[in-house]
Each structure stands twice: as structure tokens, then as C-alpha cells.
Scaffold this active site. Structure first.
Site, PDB file in Angstrom:
ATOM      1  N   GLU A  14       9.541   0.932  10.808  1.00 51.44           N
ATOM      2  CA  GLU A  14      10.566   1.942  10.516  1.00 51.44           C
ATOM      3  C   GLU A  14       9.887   3.288  10.674  1.00 51.44           C
ATOM      4  O   GLU A  14       9.088   3.680   9.834  1.00 51.44           O
ATOM      5  CB  GLU A  14      11.070   1.717   9.080  1.00 51.44           C
TER       6      GLU A  14
ATOM      7  N   CYS B 179      13.290  10.591   7.295  1.00 48.93           N
ATOM      8  CA  CYS B 179      13.192  10.101   8.684  1.00 48.93           C
ATOM      9  C   CYS B 179      14.531  10.220   9.398  1.00 48.93           C
ATOM     10  O   CYS B 179      14.564  10.416  10.604  1.00 48.93           O
ATOM     11  CB  CYS B 179      12.668   8.681   8.712  1.00 48.93           C
TER      12      CYS B 179
ATOM     13  N   LYS C 128       0.842  -1.195   0.000  1.00 42.85           N
ATOM     14  CA  LYS C 128       0.000   0.000   0.000  1.00 42.85           C
ATOM     15  C   LYS C 128       0.880   1.248   0.000  1.00 42.85           C
ATOM     16  O   LYS C 128       1.523   1.574   0.987  1.00 42.85           O
ATOM     17  CB  LYS C 128      -0.922   0.049   1.218  1.00 42.85           C
TER      18      LYS C 128
ATOM     19  N   GLU D 173       9.578  15.572  15.745  1.00 43.41           N
ATOM     20  CA  GLU D 173       9.995  15.461  14.343  1.00 43.41           C
ATOM     21  C   GLU D 173       9.182  16.453  13.518  1.00 43.41           C
ATOM     22  O   GLU D 173       7.949  16.416  13.537  1.00 43.41           O
ATOM     23  CB  GLU D 173       9.742  14.035  13.855  1.00 43.41           C
TER      24      GLU D 173
HETATM   25  P1  NAD Z   1       1.549   7.991   8.435  1.00 42.62           P
HETATM   26  O1  NAD Z   1       2.165   7.070   9.435  1.00 42.62           O
HETATM   27  O2  NAD Z   1       0.206   8.545   8.724  1.00 42.62           O
HETATM   28  O3  NAD Z   1       1.481   7.266   7.008  1.00 42.62           O
HETATM   29  C1  NAD Z   1       2.427   6.314   6.534  1.00 42.62           C
HETATM   30  C2  NAD Z   1       1.664   5.215   5.801  1.00 42.62           C
HETATM   31  O4  NAD Z   1       0.792   4.533   6.709  1.00 42.62           O
HETATM   32  C3  NAD Z   1       0.763   5.730   4.684  1.00 42.62           C
HETATM   33  O5  NAD Z   1       0.764   4.795   3.627  1.00 42.62           O
HETATM   34  C4  NAD Z   1      -0.596   5.780   5.356  1.00 42.62           C
HETATM   35  O6  NAD Z   1      -1.667   5.696   4.460  1.00 42.62           O
HETATM   36  C5  NAD Z   1      -0.546   4.557   6.234  1.00 42.62           C
HETATM   37  N1  NAD Z   1      -1.448   4.609   7.387  1.00 42.62           N
HETATM   38  C6  NAD Z   1      -1.974   5.708   8.002  1.00 42.62           C
HETATM   39  N2  NAD Z   1      -2.756   5.327   9.027  1.00 42.62           N
HETATM   40  C7  NAD Z   1      -2.721   3.977   9.087  1.00 42.62           C
HETATM   41  C8  NAD Z   1      -3.305   2.998   9.937  1.00 42.62           C
HETATM   42  N3  NAD Z   1      -4.090   3.343  10.956  1.00 42.62           N
HETATM   43  N4  NAD Z   1      -3.040   1.692   9.716  1.00 42.62           N
HETATM   44  C9  NAD Z   1      -2.229   1.325   8.703  1.00 42.62           C
HETATM   45  N5  NAD Z   1      -1.648   2.197   7.853  1.00 42.62           N
HETATM   46  C10 NAD Z   1      -1.885   3.508   8.047  1.00 42.62           C
HETATM   47  O7  NAD Z   1       2.540   9.142   8.188  1.00 42.62           O
HETATM   48  P2  NAD Z   1       2.185  10.481   7.390  1.00 42.62           P
HETATM   49  O8  NAD Z   1       0.858  11.042   7.767  1.00 42.62           O
HETATM   50  O9  NAD Z   1       2.409  10.173   5.971  1.00 42.62           O
HETATM   51  O10 NAD Z   1       3.279  11.448   7.988  1.00 42.62           O
HETATM   52  C11 NAD Z   1       3.128  11.935   9.323  1.00 42.62           C
HETATM   53  C12 NAD Z   1       4.422  11.832  10.036  1.00 42.62           C
HETATM   54  O11 NAD Z   1       4.995  10.534   9.899  1.00 42.62           O
HETATM   55  C13 NAD Z   1       5.486  12.751   9.489  1.00 42.62           C
HETATM   56  O12 NAD Z   1       5.367  14.052   9.954  1.00 42.62           O
HETATM   57  C14 NAD Z   1       6.711  12.066  10.014  1.00 42.62           C
HETATM   58  O13 NAD Z   1       6.864  12.407  11.356  1.00 42.62           O
HETATM   59  C15 NAD Z   1       6.400  10.598   9.934  1.00 42.62           C
HETATM   60  N6  NAD Z   1       6.954   9.918   8.743  1.00 42.62           N
HETATM   61  C16 NAD Z   1       8.071   9.143   8.877  1.00 42.62           C
HETATM   62  C17 NAD Z   1       8.590   8.479   7.787  1.00 42.62           C
HETATM   63  C18 NAD Z   1       9.803   7.634   7.852  1.00 42.62           C
HETATM   64  O14 NAD Z   1      10.352   7.303   6.808  1.00 42.62           O
HETATM   65  N7  NAD Z   1      10.241   7.227   9.020  1.00 42.62           N
HETATM   66  C19 NAD Z   1       7.954   8.621   6.569  1.00 42.62           C
HETATM   67  C20 NAD Z   1       6.798   9.402   6.454  1.00 42.62           C
HETATM   68  C21 NAD Z   1       6.305  10.013   7.566  1.00 42.62           C
END
Ligand code: NAD
Length: 491
Positions: free
Chosen positions: A270, A304, A197, A401
Site C-alpha cells: 500500500e 496517501c 514494525k 507526492e
Molecule cells: P518509508 O517507506 O521509508 O517508511 C514506511 C515504513 O517502512 C517505516 O516503518 C519504515 O521504517 C519502513 N522501512 C523503511 N525502509 C525500509 C526497508 N528498506 N525495508 C523494510 N522496511 C523499511 O516511508 P517514510 O520515510 O515514512 O515516508 C516517505 C514517503 O513515503 C512519504 O513522503 C510518502 O510519499 C510515502 N508514505 C506513504 C504512506 C502511505 O500510507 N501510502 C505512508 C507514509 C509514507
């Protein structure tokens, strides 16, 4: 004033000088109006009947409609992956699996420009980064894991490695194709099948990747792609998968861990980071300034492992900040498809709001803000490269972050103090050390609680090198030999 100081006090780029536009053409990308879900080697209409528009964050222009997969769609993708696992893929000799992975790697190289343009269009990152970093590294991951596919017995001698089954993989929007490669390549090399996904804001390169899978003649059902937002991710976590690999926010990571507790499903997480980039007074300072800039402004700080907390030894703090501000004034912010652009668009309105909120908190708490003069485009989501000085460790900008182009500068006097402050964070993904002394690098690396410690460089990646965190940055490793283990069971 010495000659050098006089030169450095001048504006780094003469005022009035401008770069001529150097736009990369979009013509190489042919977008469909609408993309269904990729299940069993075909694009299918979502049973949910729901669609949403995916945008270019640089212009807010809609690029295509994408399916919002519901529970039934996810179930179908998982059962298709299960069938592909049982009906051939898991029993295929490693050397045969390797052939597909090598093919995918070569096709990614051949179609690199098309992927790079699409990545920048849908995600907002500068074309020079998607062209020179994301694409070469994504192809390198497939090459690297193709090499392991027929050598698992040697990688884990006397342990009889077997694939885990169906892997549900959920990825973020900051490196869409690269995160796909980090997840899909080791899973397939080990004989698993996949339901992936992509993030809701950046699904297009994953959908184009489905075309690569068809070109490589990967058996149908081995890789399936379901698009949608967090609801789709949550359905995938609940579904009949054997393993979840998640990259994203700590908050969602924790929710997934709670959901999976006691189910026997495997999990790797991660998550976020708040890395310390530690600069000692004996370092090559100009080189360090380049590393600081790369550490926080690369990919608009949507990284990240970004070096978002800069710790400078007190004796060189003023000089370092002066050099840094001078260098920041040369960063070109703007059109992601322009080959001269250093800092592109912020990925989404929601992320821009979050950056603004934290920057406002930094100012309120008393930190001093600097942004170089730069003209931001009127449409789209933009944020100027920002540095905060006068930051206390307790400030939100030093703890949370930000995931944007915002750096917090703090100081230290002794190596012990540097370690103590650097480790004062709930995260532990990465760190940087800048010093001339090899012994100090080793001393620091032993004490910093971070999965990766870079020395006199930053943001350097190689598929052979494992990556992952401690504490709230998650667990499990991706890359290298370590990256195979989460996709294997041992007798
Ligand atoms: P997120 O965790 O909301 O999304 C990451 C992925 O998880 C997306 O594909 C999203 O659709 C999915 N997701 C969201 N809610 C979910 C759930 N309940 N169950 C399963 N999957 C779910 O992150 P975001 O909104 O894209 O970004 C928010 C924060 O996340 C950023 O500000 C940053 O702090 C962090 N982030 C970290 C990384 C990394 O590489 N470590 C990458 C992106 C974001």
C-alpha cells in the site's frame, strides 16, 4: 456588487478575534522512560543493545527511549510468532479468535482518550482528528474483523480457507494506530500470528497497544512488536515470515518486492498517491470547497489518498480558488493537543525538509503560491497550508507526492480532458468527483484509474469497504471481505 459578494469580500474572521486555548490534558498518558521489544507477551531488552529517542514533533521534546531492533531481535520475534501459530492459535475455533478481537475493540474504545492524546503527542496530528477519526476507525476495524473470524467458510464457500502463517507487517507514521488496526485485525481474524514494525517516528501507540493485548489476555506470541527504523523493516522482510504487508513509500515498496521475488512469500503493498479531486461546474461549490480542504489539509496532508491535485472546471476556477483561499484563512494551525486546531505539526524534520524542497521547486517552475497569514510556533516542525495555482501538469508539484499540506490547482474544460489529466500520474490510489449529476459520477468512476473514487465527499472510510491502489500505489486490498484474502490460503 451584490450583498453576498460584499459579505464574502470581508475577512472571514474579524481581525483581532482569537480562539481561547482549549488544550486537552496530557495527564491521562503515562509514559515509561524506555520501551523494550514486545515479544512473547513481554517487553524484552533488545539484543542489539541499541536505543533511540522518540520525539513530539510539535515541540521537539523527547518523549521516551525506544529499542532499535537488530537482526537477532527480529528473528526471535518471528520464531516466537511461529511457535504461537503452531501451538494453538491457528487451530483455535474462529469464534474463540473473535472473542479476543471483540475484547481488543472494546478496550480501545474504553481507552480511546489515552490513545488519542498519545497519538497526537507522538505524531503531531490534531487531537480532534485522532479522537474523532483514528480511534473510532481503529476500534471499528477490530469489531468488523471480529465478526468475520467465525464466518470465513461462508465468506469463501467451498474453498476451505486456512491461515497463511506468520505475517510481517510494516507500517508508516501518518496513521500509526489505524494502520496497525488495518493490519493486525484481519491477520488475527484469519488465524495468523504477527510481527509488527511501527514507523520509527511514531512507535508509542503501538507500544501502548501491547498493554491492550495483555489486558485482553491474547495468548503470548500471537502479536509481537519490534521497533526500529528501516533497517529493522529490512530484517523483517528477510526473516522466516510467510507474508509481508507493507504500507509506506513507493521506493521502499519496490525494494521489498525485488527482495521477495522468487521466495514464495506473499506480499501486499500500500504505497503513495497523487489523487485527483475533480470539481465540475454544476457541483454544490461550498460543499466542494469543504471537501477540497478536507482532502488536502486533513492530517497535514500526510495522507496517501490526499486530494493533492485539484482539477477545477475552467468556468468556475476563479470563483473556486477565491472561496478556497477564504476558507484556508480560517484554518487554525498549531498545538496538536488544542481541541481547536485544524492543522497540527509536520511529523518529522525529514518530512518538513521534503515538503520545503518540493514547494521551492513549485515556485521555481513558475507556479503561484498562496499561504494564509498564520503564526507558526517557534519550536517544532510546521508548515502553513499552501495552495499553488498556475500549475502545469509537468511540474514536480503536480507529479510527485508531497505528503504535506500543499495543494496544486489545475483546470480542465471537458469531462474527457478531466479524465485524461487525472490519470496522468504514476499513482492510482484514490480520486474525488464533485458534480450534481449521478450519471457523470458513474461515467467518471468507470474511467478514473484509482482504487477508491469518492463522489461529493472525500476521505471517507469504513472497515467494510476495501482500500488499495493501482500502478505505483501498490496492490492488494485492505478492509472489507477483500482484506481477508491476503491472509488466507485456499485448498
Ligand atoms: P518509508 O517507506 O521509508 O517508511 C514506511 C515504513 O517502512 C517505516 O516503518 C519504515 O521504517 C519502513 N522501512 C523503511 N525502509 C525500509 C526497508 N528498506 N525495508 C523494510 N522496511 C523499511 O516511508 P517514510 O520515510 O515514512 O515516508 C516517505 C514517503 O513515503 C512519504 O513522503 C510518502 O510519499 C510515502 N508514505 C506513504 C504512506 C502511505 O500510507 N501510502 C505512508 C507514509 C509514507
Amino acid at each position: 456588487m451584490t450583498d453576498l459578494e460584499r459579505k464574502q469580500s470581508r475577512h472571514p474572521v474579524p481581525p483581532g478575534w482569537d480562539y481561547a486555548p482549549a488544550p486537552e490534558s496530557r495527564d491521562i498518558v503515562r509514559l515509561e522512560d524506555r520501551y523494550g521489544l514486545f515479544v512473547g507477551g513481554e517487553f524484552v531488552e533488545p539484543r542489539s543493545g541499541e536505543w533511540y529517542a522518540t520525539l513530539s514533533p510539535a515541540s521537539e521534546e523527547p518523549l521516551a527511549e525506544v529499542a532499535q531492533a537488530g537482526g537477532e531481535d527480529v528473528e526471535l520475534a518471528v520464531s516466537t510468532a511461529r511457535e504461537a501459530f503452531e501451538n494453538g492459535w491457528s487451530a483455535l475455533p474462529g469464534s474463540e479468535r473473535a472473542k479476543y478481537l471483540f475484547r481488543i475493540a472494546r478496550i480501545l474504545q474504553e481507552r480511546a482518550r489515552e490513545f488519542a492524546v498519545l497519538e497526537s503527542l507522538n505524531g503531531g496530528k490534531p487531537i480532534k482528528e485522532s479522537r474523532d477519526v483514528d480511534l473510532p476507525l481503529a476500534a471499528a476495524h477490530f469489531f468488523y474483523y471480529a465478526g468475520w473470524a467465525d464466518k470465513l467458510e461462508y465468506a469463501f464457500p467451498n474453498r476451505r480457507p486456512r491461515p497463511v502463517g506468520v505475517a510481517g507487517q510494516i507500517i508508516p507514521w501518518n496513521f500509526p494506530l489505524l494502520m496497525l488496526a488495518w493490519k493486525v485485525a484481519p491477520a488475527l481474524a484469519c488465524g495468523n500470528t504477527v510481527v509488527l514494525k511501527p514507523a520509527e517516528t511514531t512507535p508509542l501507540t503501538a507500544l501502548l497497544f501491547c498493554d491492550v493485548l495483555r489486558q485482553a489476555e491474547l495468548p503470548p506470541g500471537v502479536v509481537n512488536v519490534v521497533t526500529g527504523d528501516g533497517r529493522t523493516g529490512a530484517e523483517l522482510v528477510k526473516a522466516d515470515v510467510d507474508k509481508i504487508a507493507f504500507t509506506g513509500s513507493t521506493e521502499v515498496g519496490k525494494a521489498i518486492q525485488r527482495e521477495l521475488a522468487g521466495t514464495g512469500k506473499r506480499l501486499t503493498l500500500e504505497l503513495g498517491g497523487k489523487a485527483a479531486n475533480v470539481v465540475f461546474d454544476d457541483c454544490a461549490l461550498d460543499q466542494a470547497v469543504e471537501g477540497i480542504v478536507n482532502g488536502i489539509y486533513f492530517n497535514q496532508g500526510h495522507v496517501c489518498c490526499a486530494g493533492s491535485r485539484l482539477f477545477v472546471q475552467e468556468s468556475i476556477a476563479d470563483q473556486t480558488v477565491a472561496k478556497l483561499k477564504r476558507r484556508m484563512a480560517t484554518l487554525r494551525v498549531g498545538d496538536p493537543l488544542d481541541k481547536n486546531t485544524d492543522v497540527g505539526a509536520i511529523n518529522s524534520r525529514a518530512q518538513l525538509d521534503r515538503i520545503r524542497e518540493l514547494v521551492a521547486a513549485g515556485e521555481e517552475e513558475g507556479a503561484e503560491i498562496y499561504q494564509p497569514p498564520c503564526r507558526l510556533p517557534e519550536r517544532g516542525y510546521w508548515f502553513a497550508p499552501t495552495v499553488f495555482t498556475n500549475v502545469a501538469q509537468s511540474y514536480r508539484i503536480a507529479q510527485e507526492e508531497i505528503f504535506g499540506p500543499v495543494l496544486s490547482v489545475l483546470t480542465f474544460r471537458t469531462p474527457d480532458e478531466a479524465v485524461e489529466k487525472a490519470n496522468n500520474t504514476p499513482y492510482g490510489l484514490s480520486a474525488g468527483v464533485w458534480t450534481e449529476k449521478g450519471s457523470r459520477i458513474l461515467w467518471m468512476a468507470q474511467r478514473l484509474r484509482a482504487g477508491v473514487v469518492w463522489a461529493n465527499t472525500y476521505n471517507r472510510f469504513d472497515p467494510a469497504s476495501p482500500f488499495g491502489g493501482y500502478k505505483e500505489s501498490g496492490f492488494g486490498r485492505e478492509g472489507g471481505l477483500h482484506g481477508l484474502e491476503p491472509y488466507l490460503e485456499f485448498e
